[in-house]
Structures are given as structure tokens and as C-alpha cells.
Design a protein around this motif. Structure first.
Motif, PDB file in Angstrom:
ATOM      1  N   ILE A  30       0.875  -1.382  -0.084  1.00 50.33           N
ATOM      2  CA  ILE A  30       0.179   0.093   0.044  1.00 50.33           C
ATOM      3  C   ILE A  30       1.044   1.209   0.036  1.00 50.33           C
ATOM      4  CG2 ILE A  30      -1.975   1.432   1.179  1.00 50.33           C
ATOM      5  CD1 ILE A  30      -2.881  -1.472   2.211  1.00 50.33           C
ATOM      6  N   GLY A  31       1.959   1.200   0.738  1.00 50.42           N
ATOM      7  CA  GLY A  31       2.768   2.358   0.651  1.00 50.42           C
ATOM      8  C   GLY A  31       3.598   2.685   1.992  1.00 50.42           C
ATOM      9  N   GLU A  32       4.675   3.155   2.007  1.00 49.32           N
ATOM     10  CA  GLU A  32       5.611   3.459   3.033  1.00 49.32           C
ATOM     11  C   GLU A  32       5.368   4.578   3.714  1.00 49.32           C
ATOM     12  OE1 GLU A  32       9.571   2.639   1.905  1.00 49.32           O
ATOM     13  OE2 GLU A  32       9.557   0.280   2.050  1.00 49.32           O
ATOM     14  N   THR A  33       4.837   5.744   2.795  1.00 49.54           N
ATOM     15  CA  THR A  33       4.525   7.030   3.174  1.00 49.54           C
ATOM     16  C   THR A  33       3.150   7.381   2.991  1.00 49.54           C
ATOM     17  OG1 THR A  33       5.081   8.203   1.022  1.00 49.54           O
ATOM     18  CG2 THR A  33       6.895   7.646   2.487  1.00 49.54           C
ATOM     19  N   ALA A  34       2.824   8.672   3.812  1.00 49.08           N
ATOM     20  CA  ALA A  34       1.212   9.273   3.687  1.00 49.08           C
ATOM     21  C   ALA A  34       1.031   9.055   2.037  1.00 49.08           C
ATOM     22  CB  ALA A  34       1.109  10.276   4.397  1.00 49.08           C
ATOM     23  N   LEU A  35       1.902   9.946   1.278  1.00 50.74           N
ATOM     24  CA  LEU A  35       1.465  10.211  -0.175  1.00 50.74           C
ATOM     25  C   LEU A  35       1.365   8.860  -0.720  1.00 50.74           C
ATOM     26  CD1 LEU A  35       1.266  11.882  -2.362  1.00 50.74           C
ATOM     27  CD2 LEU A  35       3.668  12.182  -2.657  1.00 50.74           C
ATOM     28  N   GLN A  36       2.477   7.757  -0.785  1.00 52.71           N
ATOM     29  CA  GLN A  36       2.411   6.495  -1.276  1.00 52.71           C
ATOM     30  C   GLN A  36       0.942   5.798  -1.008  1.00 52.71           C
ATOM     31  OE1 GLN A  36       6.001   4.442  -0.584  1.00 52.71           O
ATOM     32  NE2 GLN A  36       7.144   5.554  -2.031  1.00 52.71           N
TER      33      GLN A  36
END
Length: 203
Positions: A82-88
Motif C-alpha cells: 500500500i505504501g511506506e509514506t502518507a503520499l504513497q
């Protein structure tokens, strides 16, 4: 953890997520053709009567593929799907939502009300067969739309994500139920081959 599993694209999404993360799930087969997912025991676990459903180690039940994927991501963050950062994470969820609404839903409902009508008519309210063809046309139109937008290796550019898994499972499902990829696409066929080559695609 136990996965209440069956044939179909939805359980395959969860199996692929688990395989990508190296999570071993005990699999309990549910025969949806015979309607085992409509039995009282299964409906007590998951009131929608749909597969898959995940039973966690404490006995809790999580249903719906995105919710299950989010749970697996939170319990085992790597590799991030899903992602490692809020944006990702926001970008992945944006594309998951677009794929779900614009491709998955019309494709699945088009199938249920046409080729799958004999199986699903006794179980749920369906649109007419004419409307089913319109839903299939919408799914095909949106496949062309996403094909025209994509430029990287994956839906989220250089990141393989849940969005790829969701789209892949339903593109392959569509090909099995009379909804193949439309002709003349530039990005999706090569993308499909890339995802199919991943070991998780066999899960």
C-alpha cells in the motif's frame, strides 16, 4: 490466521497479497458453486455471505478484500503493498478505489447478470441481461481509460502495489468470463505479462 477461500478473483487478491508478503495462511475451502457461503455457519462469520473472509489469531473475522489487505499490511508492513509514506498510501488507495468502482464492479455485476445468472439469480437481485451488457461495456471503456493513462511498469509508477493485484485478478477473471481486454491497448497487455510472471500470481 485462517482464510476462508474459494474460486474467484476476490480470494485470489488476498492470496496474492499474502504470497507477496510471505504470510502463510491456513486455507479453508468454501464451495460457492454449491452455495456453502450461504449456509448459516458461514453467514454467521460473514453476514454478506461473500468470500474471502479472514479469521485472525484471536478469532475476529475480517471480510472485504481491501480491508483484509490493509490488515495484512499493518501486521506485516514489508514489503509495502500500500505504501511506506502518507503520499504513497494515498496514491495506492486512490487507484484501488478507481479500479474497484470503474472496472471491478461493472465487470463483476455484468458477469453475475449474464453468464453467471443461473448461479446468482436465486441469491441476489440482479440487473437485466441488457443492463449486464451495458455494465460490461463500461468496464471495457474504463480499461481503455486506464490503459491510456499508464506509463510506468505498474499502476503507481515504479511501485508494485495492491492496485496492481486488484486489477490483475479481475483482468484475468474477465478473460475467463467473456470480458477479455479490449483490442488496441498499448500498456495493459505488457503489464499483465509482468504481473503474471511474479510468483505470487500462482497463489
Amino acid at each position: 490466521m485462517r482464510l476462508f477461500d474459494s474460486v474467484g478473483p476476490n480470494p485470489r487478491v488476498v492470496r496474492m497479497v499474502a504470497a507477496e508478503k510471505g504470510i502463510a495462511l491456513e486455507r479453508v475451502s468454501v464451495d460457492i458453486i454449491k452455495g456453502e457461503n450461504r449456509n448459516a455457519d458461514f453467514v454467521a462469520r460473514n453476514p454478506t455471505g461473500s468470500t474471502p473472509a479472514l479469521e485472525t489469531d484471536d478469532g475476529s473475522i475480517i471480510a472485504e478484500i481491501v480491508a483484509i489487505a490493509e490488515y495484512l499490511e499493518e501486521t506485516q508492513p514489508g514489503p509495502a503493498l500500500i505504501g511506506e509514506t502518507a503520499l504513497q498510501r494515498a496514491q495506492t488507495r486512490m487507484w484501488v478505489r478507481r479500479i474497484d468502482l470503474n472496472i471491478v464492479e461493472p465487470m463483476a455485476n455484468g458477469f453475475r447478470a449474464s453468464q453467471g445468472r443461473r448461479m446468482f439469480a436465486p441469491r441476489m437481485t440482479l440487473v437485466s441481461e441488457a443492463a449486464a451488457e451495458e455494465l460490461k461495456a463500461i468496464a471495457a471503456e474504463k480499461l481503455r481509460w486506464i490503459d491510456g493513462l499508464m506509463t510506468g511498469d505498474f499502476v503507481c509508477g515504479d511501485r508494485f502495489t495492491l492496485a496492481d493485484i486488484l486489477l490483475f485478478c479481475f483482468v484475468e477473471f474477465g478473460a475467463q468470463v467473456g470480458q477479455p481486454l479490449p483490442d488496441g491497448l498499448a500498456w495493459l497487455p505488457a503489464w499483465q505479462q509482468r504481473i503474471a510472471a511474479r510468483p505470487s500470481a500462482a497463489a
